[in-house]
Design a protein around this motif. Structure first.
Motif, PDB file in Angstrom:
ATOM      1  N   THR A  19      -2.086  -7.602   3.271  1.00 38.81           N
ATOM      2  CA  THR A  19      -1.375  -7.654   1.984  1.00 38.81           C
ATOM      3  C   THR A  19      -1.381  -9.060   1.413  1.00 38.81           C
ATOM      4  O   THR A  19      -1.557  -9.264   0.207  1.00 38.81           O
ATOM      5  CB  THR A  19       0.083  -7.172   2.141  1.00 38.81           C
ATOM      6  OG1 THR A  19       0.094  -5.826   2.584  1.00 38.81           O
ATOM      7  CG2 THR A  19       0.830  -7.256   0.808  1.00 38.81           C
TER       8      THR A  19
ATOM      9  N   TYR B  60      -3.836  -2.633  -5.090  1.00 43.08           N
ATOM     10  CA  TYR B  60      -3.131  -2.182  -3.880  1.00 43.08           C
ATOM     11  C   TYR B  60      -2.486  -0.818  -4.146  1.00 43.08           C
ATOM     12  O   TYR B  60      -2.628   0.122  -3.347  1.00 43.08           O
ATOM     13  CB  TYR B  60      -2.065  -3.216  -3.523  1.00 43.08           C
ATOM     14  CG  TYR B  60      -1.299  -2.951  -2.234  1.00 43.08           C
ATOM     15  CD1 TYR B  60      -0.777  -1.695  -1.914  1.00 43.08           C
ATOM     16  CD2 TYR B  60      -1.068  -3.972  -1.338  1.00 43.08           C
ATOM     17  CE1 TYR B  60      -0.077  -1.465  -0.755  1.00 43.08           C
ATOM     18  CE2 TYR B  60      -0.357  -3.752  -0.153  1.00 43.08           C
ATOM     19  CZ  TYR B  60       0.135  -2.499   0.129  1.00 43.08           C
ATOM     20  OH  TYR B  60       0.832  -2.267   1.282  1.00 43.08           O
TER      21      TYR B  60
ATOM     22  N   THR C 241       4.604  -7.104  -1.515  1.00 39.12           N
ATOM     23  CA  THR C 241       3.461  -7.893  -1.969  1.00 39.12           C
ATOM     24  C   THR C 241       3.905  -9.231  -2.534  1.00 39.12           C
ATOM     25  O   THR C 241       3.289 -10.271  -2.255  1.00 39.12           O
ATOM     26  CB  THR C 241       2.662  -7.109  -3.030  1.00 39.12           C
ATOM     27  OG1 THR C 241       2.277  -5.843  -2.486  1.00 39.12           O
ATOM     28  CG2 THR C 241       1.421  -7.872  -3.444  1.00 39.12           C
TER      29      THR C 241
END
Length: 304
Positions: free
Chosen positions: A172, A189, A241
């Motif tokens: 990530t 993502y 994130t």
């Protein structure tokens, strides 16, 4: 002051990530739906919700970036299915108890992947030793916080989820930092990686021998649960994130994430569900978390 507040954002988003992780683990303790079905809803549902965002961001041309997104999706699929099945069978509390291993695993894996920065940190001997002591103290208190022992069965079943979470945390950070912008990293993502996780869970679910297999995926209860899952999972991914993008080391965010058992304990008590925790050990764990935040965000040049 502005720079300090910016650094503190990883702490704020890390705590938000921890809260939604508690909701995530409690989710199937309540619904007890097949874990692969929930993985299908979570993967394809989030992808469909955020697919329009791709119009606003350029397509990445680096195949390494697409590989990261794909591997991330597989890790999400592994993590989702194991956590959903485990929380339905063992409960949210026991499922979260083996996760302390992830902190040290993620931290040391990141140091291994960034040797130059780690050597720079190591040159500051006192600082490096202090960080390791804080992380070890946190992990010890986390483990002691649970008054009932972690059964071999739970530990064995959640081990793939622990390994997947460690990999997800590192990947990530790469997805967020190697994108042209935070928006692009989040957009790809939330679409590509989640789509891959949906495919992963679909393939594994297809192998199961279940009555009315595909009808169960679109059953009324599943649809309601799936909509709720998509909603809070989206916020979880965004918070995660943003925290991992700013934090020097993804292991530090994982440490904040593992405050989720305290949220689980509080939410379980509100629903009259028994979950034994040591309050003293819990406060000791928070003490080490505060030390971690002070050291990482202080004027000590912690870059890893």
């Amino acid at each position: 002051m502005t720079h300090y507040l910016y650094l503190m954002l990883w702490v704020v988003n890390g705590l938000i990530y921890g809260f939604f992780t508690a909701v995530y683990m409690l989710f199937n303790q309540h619904y007890k739906i097949n874990g692969y079905i929930l993985g299908i809803w979570r993967g394809f549902g989030i992808c469909a919700l955020f697919l329009p965002l791709l119009v606003f961001y350029p397509i990445p041309h680096d195949w390494h970036y697409w590989l990261l997104l794909t591997v991330q999706g597989i890790c999400i699929g592994i993590y989702d299915s194991h956590v959903f099945f485990a929380s339905a069978k063992f409960g949210a509390g026991p499922t979260s108890r083996f996760m302390a291993v992830t902190v040290l695993l993620t931290t040391f894996a990141w140091w291994f992947l960034t040797p130059q920065k780690f050597l720079h940190l190591l040159s500051e001997g006192d600082l490096a030793v202090t960080l390791v002591l804080i992380l070890c103290g946190f992990s010890f208190c986390y483990w002691q916080m649970f008054e009932s022992t972690v059964s071999y069965q739970v530990a064995l079943y959640t081990l793939p989820a622990v390994l997947a979470l460690a990999m997800m945390s590192i990947i990530t950070k790469y997805i967020a930092t190697e994108a042209h912008s935070l928006g692009q990293g989040l957009a790809y993502y939330l679409t590509v990686s989640t789509f891959v996780s949906g495919v992963y869970n679909t393939l594994l679910y297809a192998r199961q021998k279940v009555e009315q297999k595909w009808r169960a995926v679109i059953a009324e209860q599943t649809r309601k649960a799936g909509a709720f899952l998509i909603m809070f999972s989206s916020m979880l991914i965004v918070a995660k994130t943003m925290a991992l993008r700013i934090a020097p080391n993804p292991g530090y965010v994982t440490a904040l994430l593992l405050i989720s058992p305290l949220f689980i304990y509080v939410l379980n008590r509100q629903n009259n569900i028994t979950d034994t925790l040591s309050v003293k050990a819990g406060f000791a764990m928070i003490f080490f978390l505060i030390l971690l935040v002070l050291v990482v965000n202080g004027d000590y040049s912690v870059a890893e």
